[in-house]
Design a protein around this motif. Sequence first.
Motif: not given
Length: 186
Positions: A14-19, A21-27
Amino acid sequence: MAGVHQLTPVVGNAAACHALGLWRGTLARGRARSRRAALLGPPAPRPALPPPPLALTPCEQQVLLGTLNSERFVDTAPAAVHATLLDEGHYLGSVRTMYRLLAANGGCHERRNQRRHAVYSKPELLAVAPNFEMESAVGLLLLKSAQFVTEWFLSNQNLSEEEQEGNLLHDLRAPRRMTCFDESCR
């Protein structure tokens, strides 16, 4: 995506996606897509959609476009053209079809002659001292809450415009002592 994969073990998904600018579900969607491609192969290309059965033929489109661009309707909105043609007993297409056809042929902008407004520059305010502003173009003093007036303004009232401009440039570089004419300042 490579940045997310590098940051995930350190700070979490969650923190990596937020940093980045991606949505959490992208990964998770990326992983699911790669698993699906590994099992089933690449997705099949979608077939092209057939044309709608009620779409206007190219000939009908030319007739409608010619009507919209005729001398009679050149300055008229498509809704008014539609109403006028219906009153006369003709139906060439819906209002939305007229707008769609005009947009496809570059005629969907405002069709009447428009007045061009002049471009004005925003006035720039220069600060000479705290709570004191001067408009750079005119040299107009804007009195703020303390009602300050500089000695420059009082001393330059009887000078010519050229001398005032010279003093203004000098005083903007090195402002003088402020004088207060309001009783609350003393």
